[in-house]
Scaffold this motif. Structure first.
Motif, PDB file in Angstrom:
ATOM      1  N   MET A 174      -6.666   3.132  -9.328  1.00 55.47           N
ATOM      2  CA  MET A 174      -5.273   3.114  -9.933  1.00 55.47           C
ATOM      3  C   MET A 174      -4.810   4.370 -10.581  1.00 55.47           C
ATOM      4  O   MET A 174      -5.780   5.196 -10.983  1.00 55.47           O
ATOM      5  CB  MET A 174      -5.320   1.986 -11.237  1.00 55.47           C
ATOM      6  N   PRO A 175      -3.992   4.852 -10.261  1.00 56.27           N
ATOM      7  CA  PRO A 175      -3.103   6.173 -10.593  1.00 56.27           C
ATOM      8  C   PRO A 175      -3.371   5.993 -12.246  1.00 56.27           C
ATOM      9  O   PRO A 175      -2.983   5.069 -12.901  1.00 56.27           O
ATOM     10  CB  PRO A 175      -1.915   6.351 -10.463  1.00 56.27           C
ATOM     11  N   GLU A 176      -3.448   7.217 -12.951  1.00 55.81           N
ATOM     12  CA  GLU A 176      -3.450   7.363 -14.611  1.00 55.81           C
ATOM     13  C   GLU A 176      -2.213   6.974 -15.056  1.00 55.81           C
ATOM     14  O   GLU A 176      -2.055   6.341 -16.315  1.00 55.81           O
ATOM     15  CB  GLU A 176      -4.029   8.866 -14.818  1.00 55.81           C
ATOM     16  N   LEU A 202       0.883  -1.093  -0.069  1.00 56.46           N
ATOM     17  CA  LEU A 202      -0.119  -0.018  -0.067  1.00 56.46           C
ATOM     18  C   LEU A 202       0.901   1.278  -0.011  1.00 56.46           C
ATOM     19  O   LEU A 202       0.483   2.389  -0.499  1.00 56.46           O
ATOM     20  CB  LEU A 202      -0.885  -0.059   1.057  1.00 56.46           C
ATOM     21  N   LEU A 203       1.800   1.270   0.734  1.00 52.20           N
ATOM     22  CA  LEU A 203       2.843   2.629   0.501  1.00 52.20           C
ATOM     23  C   LEU A 203       3.330   2.771  -0.738  1.00 52.20           C
ATOM     24  O   LEU A 203       3.484   3.645  -1.169  1.00 52.20           O
ATOM     25  CB  LEU A 203       4.016   2.034   1.661  1.00 52.20           C
ATOM     26  N   LEU A 204       3.758   1.533  -1.432  1.00 54.99           N
ATOM     27  CA  LEU A 204       4.343   1.667  -2.822  1.00 54.99           C
ATOM     28  C   LEU A 204       3.252   2.295  -3.618  1.00 54.99           C
ATOM     29  O   LEU A 204       3.705   2.903  -4.531  1.00 54.99           O
ATOM     30  CB  LEU A 204       4.788   0.220  -3.111  1.00 54.99           C
ATOM     31  N   PHE A 205       1.925   1.678  -3.492  1.00 57.77           N
ATOM     32  CA  PHE A 205       0.955   1.955  -4.283  1.00 57.77           C
ATOM     33  C   PHE A 205       0.538   3.446  -4.272  1.00 57.77           C
ATOM     34  O   PHE A 205       0.461   4.169  -5.162  1.00 57.77           O
ATOM     35  CB  PHE A 205      -0.258   1.112  -3.885  1.00 57.77           C
ATOM     36  N   GLY A 240       1.247  11.184  -1.366  1.00 54.54           N
ATOM     37  CA  GLY A 240       1.975  10.527  -2.501  1.00 54.54           C
ATOM     38  C   GLY A 240       3.544  11.103  -2.188  1.00 54.54           C
ATOM     39  O   GLY A 240       4.447  10.186  -2.024  1.00 54.54           O
ATOM     40  N   LEU A 241       3.673  12.209  -1.907  1.00 51.02           N
ATOM     41  CA  LEU A 241       5.065  12.673  -1.653  1.00 51.02           C
ATOM     42  C   LEU A 241       5.626  12.262  -0.058  1.00 51.02           C
ATOM     43  O   LEU A 241       6.494  11.724  -0.028  1.00 51.02           O
ATOM     44  CB  LEU A 241       4.984  14.224  -1.342  1.00 51.02           C
ATOM     45  N   SER A 242       4.604  11.975   0.821  1.00 47.73           N
ATOM     46  CA  SER A 242       5.110  11.449   2.085  1.00 47.73           C
ATOM     47  C   SER A 242       5.504   9.953   2.051  1.00 47.73           C
ATOM     48  O   SER A 242       6.575   9.578   2.712  1.00 47.73           O
ATOM     49  CB  SER A 242       3.971  11.609   3.146  1.00 47.73           C
ATOM     50  N   PHE A 243       4.597   9.298   1.194  1.00 40.33           N
ATOM     51  CA  PHE A 243       5.163   7.925   1.201  1.00 40.33           C
ATOM     52  C   PHE A 243       6.179   7.663   0.316  1.00 40.33           C
ATOM     53  O   PHE A 243       6.910   6.835   0.577  1.00 40.33           O
ATOM     54  CB  PHE A 243       3.600   6.997   0.506  1.00 40.33           C
ATOM     55  N   SER A 244       6.429   8.393  -0.679  1.00 41.54           N
ATOM     56  CA  SER A 244       7.766   8.176  -1.357  1.00 41.54           C
ATOM     57  C   SER A 244       8.826   8.428  -0.552  1.00 41.54           C
ATOM     58  O   SER A 244       9.697   7.905  -0.624  1.00 41.54           O
ATOM     59  CB  SER A 244       7.745   9.386  -2.558  1.00 41.54           C
ATOM     60  N   ALA A 245       8.753   9.509   0.246  1.00 39.81           N
ATOM     61  CA  ALA A 245       9.682   9.700   1.188  1.00 39.81           C
ATOM     62  C   ALA A 245       9.985   8.478   2.181  1.00 39.81           C
ATOM     63  O   ALA A 245      11.180   8.240   2.451  1.00 39.81           O
ATOM     64  CB  ALA A 245       9.512  11.007   2.154  1.00 39.81           C
TER      65      ALA A 245
END
Length: 271
Positions: free
Chosen positions: A46-48, A27-30, A236-241
């Motif tokens: 799902m993201p575009e 889920l973090l990756l998603f 999205g930014l937080s999970f990427s970090a």
């Protein structure tokens, strides 16, 4: 037939448990590839497209803090391993007054919850003028994490045959030679175990860095949490970090897992 059924049932159960363990990371990756607008409009959709710009922005936001965390972790691990192994060697191979009570005192200190020591520890660091510096983190970390090293190294050093040390003494080896050339090579798995546990504990700590450090010296956990305090929450930014920041811990575990398992098994058997 019954044995085969039990085997397949056990395998299926382990597979389900493994999947449940991986769900949070998946889920973090998603969500790391979604924009905040996509999250608000269709949370589970799902993201575009895969928004790799989230990782680019996250890397710019946390790269310096990851370097700070790695510096603190490396120095802490080195100090904890060296001091812990030296103290463990002394407790295991030497006799001195109050040896037993001192060792029991060390074990008793390990039973004190770390939250109870925050206020007095901060008073000490503040009086030493070490706030807003990495040494305000490193020295308390070493003093706390070395206790595990003393416990594990003492257990292992006590189990080593005395003949090894006697042979080295006959060859003219001094006390430091016995420690560095006889005892240390035989406890590499234990040392790696101490290093991994210490690294993970220090790298993931948030409370103590938040109390001691300023923004100029912030660690990864401070920077990652700070992304959600900038006025709006960008998932999205937080999970990427979070994913970028987890790479050092994953590498440490992957490269040290073999020795970690050997160290834990060795410590359990000998204790």
């Amino acid at each position: 037939m019954t044995g085969s059924l039990q085997k397949w049932t056990g395998g299926a159960l382990l597979a389900v448990l493994l999947l449940l363990t991986l769900v949070p990371f998946l889920l973090l990756l998603f969500f790391s590839f979604k924009t905040q607008l996509e999250v608000l409009i269709d949370f589970w959709g799902m993201p575009e497209k895969l928004h790799f710009e989230n990782y680019e922005a996250a890397w710019k936001a946390v790269r310096s803090s990851i370097g700070n965390s790695l510096f603190v972790c490396i120095v802490t691990v080195f100090g904890a391993v060296v001091i812990g192994s030296l103290s463990g060697y002394v407790f295991a191979r030497h006799r001195f007054p109050l040896k037993g009570p001192l060792y029991l005192l060390l074990i008793g200190v390990m039973m004190i919850p770390s939250l109870l020591t925050v206020v007095p520890l901060y008073a000490i660091i503040n009086n030493l003028h070490m706030t807003h510096s990495f040494w305000g983190l490193i020295l308390p970390y070493i003093s706390g994490t070395q206790l595990l090293g003393i416990l594990l190294c003492r257990t292992l050093f006590e189990s080593l045959p005395e003949e090894l040390f006697e042979a080295a003494r006959i060859d003219g080896g001094g006390e430091f030679y016995l420690y560095a050339r006889v005892a240390m090579p035989l406890c590499v798995p234990i040392l790696v175990t101490i290093g991994i546990v210490t690294f993970l504990a220090v790298y993931s700590d948030y409370l103590w860095p938040f109390i001691v450090l300023d923004q100029a010296h912030q660690t990864f956990t401070m920077a990652a949490v700070g992304l959600n305090k900038s006025g709006r929450s960008d998932i999205g930014l937080s999970f990427s970090a979070y994913i970028i920041g987890s790479v050092p811990t994953i590498l440490v575990i992957l490269f040290g897992m073999k020795y970690y398992i050997e160290g834990m098994v060795s410590g359990a058997v000998k204790s």
